[in-house]
Design a protein around this motif. Structure first.
Motif, short mmCIF file in Angstrom:
data_model
loop_
_atom_site.label_atom_id
_atom_site.label_comp_id
_atom_site.label_asym_id
_atom_site.label_seq_id
_atom_site.Cartn_x
_atom_site.Cartn_y
_atom_site.Cartn_z
N SER A 143 -0.89 10.85 -4.30
CA SER A 143 -0.32 12.04 -3.87
C SER A 143 -1.20 13.46 -3.77
CB SER A 143 0.87 12.63 -4.29
OG SER A 143 1.01 12.61 -5.72
N GLU A 144 -2.21 13.43 -4.61
CA GLU A 144 -3.11 14.42 -4.49
C GLU A 144 -4.05 14.41 -3.36
OE1 GLU A 144 -2.60 12.66 -7.22
OE2 GLU A 144 -1.52 14.21 -8.58
N ARG A 149 -4.45 16.61 7.53
CA ARG A 149 -4.89 15.36 8.37
C ARG A 149 -4.21 14.15 8.37
NH1 ARG A 149 -11.17 13.88 8.24
NH2 ARG A 149 -11.09 16.31 8.45
N GLU A 150 -4.03 13.83 6.87
CA GLU A 150 -3.10 12.69 6.61
C GLU A 150 -1.61 12.79 6.87
OE1 GLU A 150 -6.82 12.86 4.39
OE2 GLU A 150 -5.16 14.36 4.75
N ALA A 151 -1.10 13.92 6.60
CA ALA A 151 0.31 14.35 7.27
C ALA A 151 0.35 14.20 8.60
CB ALA A 151 0.74 15.59 6.37
N GLY A 152 -0.52 14.61 9.31
CA GLY A 152 -0.30 14.68 10.82
C GLY A 152 -0.52 13.32 11.40
N PHE A 153 -1.51 12.50 10.77
CA PHE A 153 -1.16 11.11 11.07
C PHE A 153 -0.09 10.28 10.78
CE2 PHE A 153 -2.56 6.57 10.40
CZ PHE A 153 -2.92 6.25 11.43
N ILE A 154 0.51 10.55 9.87
CA ILE A 154 1.73 9.97 9.24
C ILE A 154 2.85 10.31 10.12
CG2 ILE A 154 3.57 9.49 7.49
CD1 ILE A 154 1.01 9.83 5.44
N ALA A 176 0.66 5.48 5.87
CA ALA A 176 -0.09 5.78 4.58
C ALA A 176 -0.87 4.76 3.93
CB ALA A 176 1.22 6.33 3.84
N LEU A 177 -0.61 3.41 4.18
CA LEU A 177 -1.34 2.28 3.53
C LEU A 177 -2.68 2.26 4.25
CD1 LEU A 177 1.24 -0.47 3.04
CD2 LEU A 177 0.15 1.06 1.15
N MET A 178 -2.64 2.57 5.60
CA MET A 178 -3.78 2.48 6.35
C MET A 178 -4.62 3.66 6.02
SD MET A 178 -2.09 1.64 10.00
CE MET A 178 -3.61 1.67 10.95
N LEU A 179 -4.29 4.50 5.65
CA LEU A 179 -5.19 5.85 4.95
C LEU A 179 -5.58 5.55 3.69
CD1 LEU A 179 -3.02 8.87 6.48
CD2 LEU A 179 -5.31 7.99 7.29
N GLY A 180 -5.38 4.46 2.96
CA GLY A 180 -5.77 4.21 1.55
C GLY A 180 -4.80 4.82 0.40
N PHE A 181 -3.65 5.04 0.69
CA PHE A 181 -2.72 5.54 -0.34
C PHE A 181 -2.07 4.28 -1.05
CE2 PHE A 181 -2.78 9.40 2.42
CZ PHE A 181 -2.90 10.23 1.51
N ASP A 182 -1.67 4.78 -2.40
CA ASP A 182 -1.20 3.44 -3.04
C ASP A 182 0.32 3.48 -2.51
OD1 ASP A 182 0.89 5.03 -4.97
OD2 ASP A 182 -1.11 6.02 -5.47
N ARG A 183 1.07 2.37 -2.91
CA ARG A 183 2.32 1.87 -2.30
C ARG A 183 3.43 2.86 -2.66
NH1 ARG A 183 1.98 -4.46 -4.07
NH2 ARG A 183 1.48 -5.29 -2.23
N GLN A 184 3.20 3.52 -3.94
CA GLN A 184 4.47 4.26 -4.25
C GLN A 184 4.21 5.89 -3.80
OE1 GLN A 184 6.96 4.16 -6.69
NE2 GLN A 184 6.71 2.04 -6.89
#
Length: 274
Positions: A143-144, A149-154, A176-184
């Motif tokens: 989450s950090e 940019r990430e929020a805009g894409f999602i 979010a997974l495509m951006l590399g974030f973990d599942r949680q």
């Protein structure tokens, strides 16, 4: 109301509560019973009620996070920025594309997007995309790592959920997974994003209900609200608890099977299911 109508009420409320947060599309599952099984429309008031139930459930589950985010957002207005305040701003930012898309294209979806063929196509396409994103995930970000940019894409991805069968939670988790974030992180941010979206949709339906006038079976609405709320609360808890263990594969398989079934039904009766 007779017994079968109460059964329909209970089942539709459970469907709303479960599918609002699972990556399998709530709108598709609420459209299908009427088109495939001939179930009567439960009415606008019932629709408002089940949305209120799911909204209360997600807000209750994330009540501590929402409390911190709200306080931090208020502090940010006076220049005191922190992580919770930033998260609140990112939720707001990621909600804007859905609002714009709904305002501009909502009429188009209402007229052309609710056929079984469209639902089957989006169920299959975005199911495959979810499976691909989950298999290729890197989980290098938490989450950090969420930023503008990430929020805009999602948020842009969430706007696609205007099309029935896409799944709001499914497409936001996929992004979010495509951006590399973990599942949680992907799931939790998706659930936080659901709050303004459900609130907005419920408010619009509430205005329609007010304009529509009386004639509402309020006991049915109350029962539907409670069932949808409790099923949504259980769904959120169990989904987050089991997410790292089971991943997205069960939901991807379900979507593929459902999509194929819908195509079979459509091509068996194409003229009746447009």
């Amino acid at each position: 109301m007779n017994f079968s109508e109460w059964v329909h009420t209970a089942l539709l409320a459970v469907i709303q509560g479960l599918t609002e947060f699972l990556p399998i599309s709530s709108s598709a599952h609420l459209i299908l019973p009427s088109q495939l099984l001939g179930w009567p429309d439960q009415g606008l008031a019932f629709d408002v009620g089940v949305h209120v139930g799911t909204l209360i459930a997600v807000m209750f589950y994330f009540r501590h996070e929402l409390s911190r985010m709200t306080a931090a957002w208020c502090r940010s207005l006076s220049g005191h920025a922190d992580a919770d305040g930033l998260l609140a701003w990112l939720v707001i930012l990621a909600t804007l594309p859905s609002l714009v898309a709904g305002f501009m294209f909502g009429w188009l979806v209402d007229h052309y997007g609710r056929s079984i063929l469209v639902i089957a196509a989006t169920t299959l396409i975005f199911g495959v995309l979810l499976g691909w994103a989950d298999m290729k995930r890197t989980e290098r970000r938490t989450s950090e790592g969420l930023g503008l940019r990430e929020a805009g894409f999602i948020g842009l991805a969430q706007a696609l959920a205007l099309i029935p069968g896409t799944s709001r939670s499914g497409i936001t988790i996929t992004a979010a997974l495509m951006l590399g974030f973990d599942r949680q992180t992907a799931a939790r941010f998706s659930f936080l994003l659901s709050i303004p979206v459900i609130l907005g949709a419920g408010s619009l339906k509430g205005i329609e209900l007010y304009q529509e006038g009386n004639g509402t079976h309020w006991l049915q609405v109350g029962v539907g609200t409670l069932i949808a709320g409790f099923s949504a609360l259980a769904c959120i808890h169990l989904f987050l608890k089991w997410l790292d263990r089971v991943g997205m594969k069960p939901f991807v398989v379900y979507r593929l099977l459902l999509g194929v079934l819908l195509l079979l039904v459509y091509f068996a009766n194409p003229g009746d299911l447009l």
